[in-house]
Scaffold this motif. Structure first.
Motif, PDB file in Angstrom:
ATOM      1  N   PRO A 139      41.152  49.227 -29.005  1.00 36.57           N
ATOM      2  CA  PRO A 139      41.275  49.422 -27.558  1.00 36.57           C
ATOM      3  C   PRO A 139      40.073  48.866 -26.802  1.00 36.57           C
ATOM      4  O   PRO A 139      39.057  48.516 -27.418  1.00 36.57           O
ATOM      5  CB  PRO A 139      41.343  50.946 -27.418  1.00 36.57           C
ATOM      6  N   SER A 140      40.198  48.811 -25.486  1.00 40.61           N
ATOM      7  CA  SER A 140      39.119  48.246 -24.677  1.00 40.61           C
ATOM      8  C   SER A 140      37.868  49.116 -24.742  1.00 40.61           C
ATOM      9  O   SER A 140      37.959  50.349 -24.793  1.00 40.61           O
ATOM     10  CB  SER A 140      39.573  48.105 -23.229  1.00 40.61           C
ATOM     11  N   GLY A 141      36.727  48.460 -24.771  1.00 36.85           N
ATOM     12  CA  GLY A 141      35.458  49.168 -24.740  1.00 36.85           C
ATOM     13  C   GLY A 141      34.997  49.728 -26.073  1.00 36.85           C
ATOM     14  O   GLY A 141      33.999  50.443 -26.136  1.00 36.85           O
TER      15      GLY A 141
ATOM     16  N   THR B  94      45.767  41.637 -16.237  1.00 41.44           N
ATOM     17  CA  THR B  94      45.889  41.107 -17.596  1.00 41.44           C
ATOM     18  C   THR B  94      46.699  42.030 -18.492  1.00 41.44           C
ATOM     19  O   THR B  94      47.512  41.572 -19.300  1.00 41.44           O
ATOM     20  CB  THR B  94      44.481  40.873 -18.194  1.00 41.44           C
ATOM     21  N   SER B  95      46.468  43.328 -18.337  1.00 39.00           N
ATOM     22  CA  SER B  95      47.223  44.273 -19.150  1.00 39.00           C
ATOM     23  C   SER B  95      48.724  44.096 -18.883  1.00 39.00           C
ATOM     24  O   SER B  95      49.541  44.184 -19.796  1.00 39.00           O
ATOM     25  CB  SER B  95      46.765  45.700 -18.835  1.00 39.00           C
ATOM     26  N   CYS B  96      49.094  43.816 -17.653  1.00 33.86           N
ATOM     27  CA  CYS B  96      50.512  43.619 -17.296  1.00 33.86           C
ATOM     28  C   CYS B  96      51.038  42.279 -17.823  1.00 33.86           C
ATOM     29  O   CYS B  96      52.070  42.242 -18.489  1.00 33.86           O
ATOM     30  CB  CYS B  96      50.715  43.665 -15.785  1.00 33.86           C
TER      31      CYS B  96
ATOM     32  N   ASP C  86      46.337  42.340 -31.314  1.00 31.89           N
ATOM     33  CA  ASP C  86      47.403  42.096 -32.293  1.00 31.89           C
ATOM     34  C   ASP C  86      46.987  41.027 -33.302  1.00 31.89           C
ATOM     35  O   ASP C  86      47.822  40.334 -33.850  1.00 31.89           O
ATOM     36  CB  ASP C  86      48.667  41.619 -31.570  1.00 31.89           C
ATOM     37  N   ILE C  87      45.694  40.871 -33.521  1.00 29.40           N
ATOM     38  CA  ILE C  87      45.240  39.785 -34.395  1.00 29.40           C
ATOM     39  C   ILE C  87      45.633  40.076 -35.855  1.00 29.40           C
ATOM     40  O   ILE C  87      46.223  39.231 -36.533  1.00 29.40           O
ATOM     41  CB  ILE C  87      43.709  39.545 -34.266  1.00 29.40           C
ATOM     42  N   GLY C  88      45.332  41.276 -36.309  1.00 29.64           N
ATOM     43  CA  GLY C  88      45.658  41.619 -37.701  1.00 29.64           C
ATOM     44  C   GLY C  88      47.141  41.822 -37.942  1.00 29.64           C
ATOM     45  O   GLY C  88      47.625  41.680 -39.067  1.00 29.64           O
TER      46      GLY C  88
HETATM   47  O1   DC Z   1      39.865  42.664 -24.691  1.00 24.98           O
HETATM   48  P1   DC Z   1      40.060  42.638 -23.165  1.00 24.98           P
HETATM   49  O2   DC Z   1      39.788  43.944 -22.515  1.00 24.98           O
HETATM   50  O3   DC Z   1      39.322  41.501 -22.542  1.00 24.98           O
HETATM   51  O4   DC Z   1      41.620  42.340 -22.988  1.00 24.98           O
HETATM   52  C1   DC Z   1      42.210  42.258 -21.724  1.00 24.98           C
HETATM   53  C2   DC Z   1      43.681  42.612 -21.823  1.00 24.98           C
HETATM   54  O5   DC Z   1      44.362  41.613 -22.569  1.00 24.98           O
HETATM   55  C3   DC Z   1      44.002  43.948 -22.464  1.00 24.98           C
HETATM   56  O6   DC Z   1      44.539  44.848 -21.524  1.00 24.98           O
HETATM   57  C4   DC Z   1      45.053  43.662 -23.494  1.00 24.98           C
HETATM   58  C5   DC Z   1      45.292  42.191 -23.448  1.00 24.98           C
HETATM   59  N1   DC Z   1      45.188  41.555 -24.759  1.00 24.98           N
HETATM   60  C6   DC Z   1      46.303  41.469 -25.522  1.00 24.98           C
HETATM   61  O7   DC Z   1      47.363  41.940 -25.121  1.00 24.98           O
HETATM   62  N2   DC Z   1      46.255  40.849 -26.737  1.00 24.98           N
HETATM   63  C7   DC Z   1      45.116  40.344 -27.195  1.00 24.98           C
HETATM   64  N3   DC Z   1      45.089  39.755 -28.396  1.00 24.98           N
HETATM   65  C8   DC Z   1      43.930  40.459 -26.430  1.00 24.98           C
HETATM   66  C9   DC Z   1      43.989  41.089 -25.205  1.00 24.98           C
END
Ligand code: DC
Length: 226
Positions: free
Chosen positions: A12-14, A100-102, A132-134
């Motif tokens: 999650p963020s942060g 971005t989340s949207c 969703d990298i992994g």
């Molecule tokens: O990591 P970040 O807070 O900079 O990401 C911004 C937004 O991008 C976050 O709300 C979720 C989305 N995001 C995503 O859906 N998939 C990713 N691989 C990276 C970020």
């Protein structure tokens, strides 16, 4: 063709993903890829075009004309370009996080960016952070980490980061936004935030940066050489 190594960091963020991944990349000599920054550039485009980020069809319609580039500057850091302009700082505005989340929940946006992310991993040793990298982008990554921390710890880090950038906000607003954004990122249908089954869970609540870095470095070295 040489096989490149890849490390996936989700959470999650942060949670400290980007700070830690950047340091790890330096230590290991890997390329750091911040996929959130790529999604943020799409969020910024929607914002600038006055597109409702919750309108999936309108966001999808932006994609054919989307001119996004990712470049590594002389500082070795990832810079994002939108229509030729360096937007590395602009994408960090608080308002862009919500956008971005949207937009990142729109399946066409995810499809559009998937191949670019994979291409970077095919051509470099990478440490890539995101949601969703992994699970989706690099399901065969050599090491998978799921980094988390309590919402309060994460909000405090975000708040400090925003203050350092000179953005006016207050802790309670940031905490509320962090919780809301996590819910949104976790509940969406397309590639939600989720720990991969083979990912190692690392909770950084209360940890100093040095402590988290040490834990991650030991784990990664062990797994890369296993
Ligand atoms: O990591 P970040 O807070 O900079 O990401 C911004 C937004 O991008 C976050 O709300 C979720 C989305 N995001 C995503 O859906 N998939 C990713 N691989 C990276 C970020």
């Amino acid at each position: 063709m040489t096989e490149h190594k890849s490390i996936a960091v989700d959470g999650p963020s942060g949670a400290g993903k980007s700070t830690l991944a950047k340091l790890l990349a330096k230590e290991l000599g890997f390329l750091y890829v911040d996929t959130g920054a790529i999604y943020r550039t799409v969020g910024l485009k929607a914002y600038r075009e006055g597109v409702d980020p919750e309108d999936g069809a309108a966001v999808t319609a932006l994609l054919p004309g989307l001119n996004i580039e990712l470049k590594y500057g002389g500082d070795g850091l990832q810079h994002m370009y939108l229509d030729g302009e360096d937007v590395t700082d602009a994408i960090r505005q608080h308002e862009i996080s919500r956008y971005t989340s949207c937009v990142s929940a729109v399946p066409a946006v995810r499809d559009f960016l998937l191949e670019r992310q994979r291409e970077l991993a095919r051509t470099h040793d990478v440490i890539m952070d995101g949601r969703d990298i992994g699970t989706v982008v690099l399901p065969r990554a050599d090491v998978k980490i799921f980094l988390t921390a309590s919402p309060e710890d994460r909000a405090r880090r975000r708040y400090e980061e925003l203050c350092q950038r000179g953005q006016e906000t207050d802790y309670d607003t940031v905490l509320r936004d962090v919780i809301q954004r996590d819910e949104h990122d976790t509940r969406r249908a397309a590639a939600p935030l989720r720990q991969a089954e083979d990912a190692l869970l690392v909770d950084t609540t209360g940890n100093s940066l040095e402590k988290s870095l040490g834990v991650l470095l030991d784990t990664i070295k062990e797994r890369l050489h296993a």
